[in-house]
Design an enzyme around this catalytic site. Structure first.
Site, PDB file in Angstrom:
ATOM      1  N   SER A  11       0.737  -1.202  -0.098  1.00  0.00           N
ATOM      2  CA  SER A  11       0.090   0.104  -0.253  1.00  0.00           C
ATOM      3  C   SER A  11       1.172   1.264  -0.058  1.00  0.00           C
ATOM      4  O   SER A  11       0.652   2.351  -0.950  1.00  0.00           O
ATOM      5  CB  SER A  11      -1.117   0.003   1.244  1.00  0.00           C
ATOM      6  N   LYS A 189       6.027   3.565  18.505  1.00  0.00           N
ATOM      7  CA  LYS A 189       4.753   3.994  18.300  1.00  0.00           C
ATOM      8  C   LYS A 189       4.056   2.722  17.714  1.00  0.00           C
ATOM      9  O   LYS A 189       2.786   2.796  18.259  1.00  0.00           O
ATOM     10  CB  LYS A 189       4.539   5.191  17.550  1.00  0.00           C
ATOM     11  N   ASP A 242       3.188  10.722  14.623  1.00  0.00           N
ATOM     12  CA  ASP A 242       3.210   9.134  14.166  1.00  0.00           C
ATOM     13  C   ASP A 242       2.238   8.667  15.306  1.00  0.00           C
ATOM     14  O   ASP A 242       1.481   7.492  14.949  1.00  0.00           O
ATOM     15  CB  ASP A 242       4.482   8.612  13.935  1.00  0.00           C
ATOM     16  N   ARG A 253      -3.246  -0.948  11.105  1.00  0.00           N
ATOM     17  CA  ARG A 253      -3.257  -2.300  11.085  1.00  0.00           C
ATOM     18  C   ARG A 253      -2.988  -2.810  12.554  1.00  0.00           C
ATOM     19  O   ARG A 253      -3.149  -3.788  13.173  1.00  0.00           O
ATOM     20  CB  ARG A 253      -2.422  -3.205   9.915  1.00  0.00           C
ATOM     21  N   GLU A 279       3.405  -4.583  12.585  1.00  0.00           N
ATOM     22  CA  GLU A 279       4.845  -4.516  12.929  1.00  0.00           C
ATOM     23  C   GLU A 279       5.128  -4.347  14.368  1.00  0.00           C
ATOM     24  O   GLU A 279       5.963  -4.425  14.828  1.00  0.00           O
ATOM     25  CB  GLU A 279       5.362  -2.983  12.237  1.00  0.00           C
TER      26      GLU A 279
END
Length: 331
Positions: A11, A189, A242, A253, A279
């Site tokens: 993406s 984050k 962020d 996600r 992640e």
């Protein structure tokens, strides 16, 4: 105009490829998935990752990595963090030493606990490395919604080049010479976004999320400074910025996985349902190791680790955080 190759047709890579294509650059995308490559080349779409795209004709996709890299001046690493080292090994003898490597992945390498720029520099020591990071969901970049990001490098003259390459009226890019702070903020984050999703999944409200996000800034800054980053970086776009976007957005996600865990699913079940790399899970394992080795106080990360890997009940984890010994509000 420049020849730019994106390694990874996901993406964010596709969103940035569209941006650079619309600026008149010659763009290549490499991806292993033939369906993705065919969708880009035949339909000017990438429906697997973002529906409704209109990919310009000067963006060409390949399944052969050698073809995609031909004559490239910039190579953008648009793959998950755990693939970075393997991909760099693959292209080691395929890119000239003056090609600028731009990394858009956020994370820490598991095992070594190296920042991704360090991983890239180990494998491609002759190439300048630039990190592009910040609060930037691909879905919004792809459809030209206003976005701001940061570029950083150990050689800032190359960061300046990347700033010029990507910046347009929809994407504003700042420079920051604190590469450690930028990378650490972008990695930690993701852990907090997972935790924010867990709160949503349990059904807790805005008060809880505000507390989580605010106190997590203390953790991000604490570990970031110990690792060599500058305090002020963590209150900028690649830290606070962020954090805000990843903890609150429907596009995140990490947050989506956290919501599922908060509702009772296991970590593996949540990852399978999200259907993409989360992640924050890998970052949580890495930063748990870092906090243990460096003796850093990171209670939110600690509880996130126990929920993910020790099957701790999310509600119990929140209760334990709330019932810790009283203290002053300090970083």
């Amino acid at each position: 105009m420049s020849k730019v190759t994106f390694l990874g047709g996901g993406s964010f890579g596709t969103a940035l490829a569209i941006l650079l294509g619309n600026k008149g650059n010659d763009i290549s995308i490499w991806d292993r998935d033939l369906k993705v490559v065919n969708d880009i080349n035949r339909n000017r779409k990438n429906d697997k990752y973002i529906k409704g795209l209109n990919i310009p004709l000067n963006v060409t996709a390949y399944t052969n990595i050698d073809d995609s890299l031909k004559d490239s001046e910039y190579v953008v690493l648009a793959v998950p963090s755990h693939v970075i080292r393997k991909l760099c090994k693959t292209i080691k003898n395929k890119v000239k030493k003056d090609v600028i490597i731009v990394n858009i992945a956020k994370g820490i390498e598991e095992g070594s606990n190296l920042r991704l720029s360090q991983v890239i520099e180990e494998e491609l020591p002759k190439n300048p490395v630039v990190i592009l990071s910040g609060p930037s969901h691909a879905e919004e970049v792809a459809f030209e919604m206003p976005t701001t990001m940061v570029v950083t490098s150990n050689k800032m003259e190359y960061a300046d080049k990347v700033q010029d390459l990507f910046m347009n009226k929809h994407l504003r890019i700042y420079t920051n010479d604190d590469i450690i702070g930028v990378e650490v903020g972008g990695a930690v984050k993701n852990i907090i976004a997972l935790a924010a999703g867990v709160l949503d999944g349990i059904g807790y409200g805005d008060n809880a999320k505000a507390a989580l996000m605010t106190r997590s800034m203390a953790e991000i800054a604490r570990v970031g400074v110990i690792l060599g980053g500058k305090m002020e970086t963590f209150f900028g776009l690649t830290g606070m910025g962020d954090l805000i976007v990843t903890c609150t957005s429907i596009h995140s996600r990490n947050r989506r996985a956290g919501i599922l865990i908060g509702k009772g699913k296991t970590m593996d079940e949540a990852v399978e349902e999200v259907g993409m790399v989360v992640e924050g899970i890998k970052a949580c394992r890495a930063f748990y190791s870092i906090k243990e080795n460096k003796h850093v106080n990171m209670p939110i990360t600690d509880m996130a680790y126990k929920v993910l890997f020790n099957n701790k009940c999310p509600r119990e984890a929140v209760r334990e955080l709330m019932e810790r010994d009283k203290k002053s509000e300090v970083i």
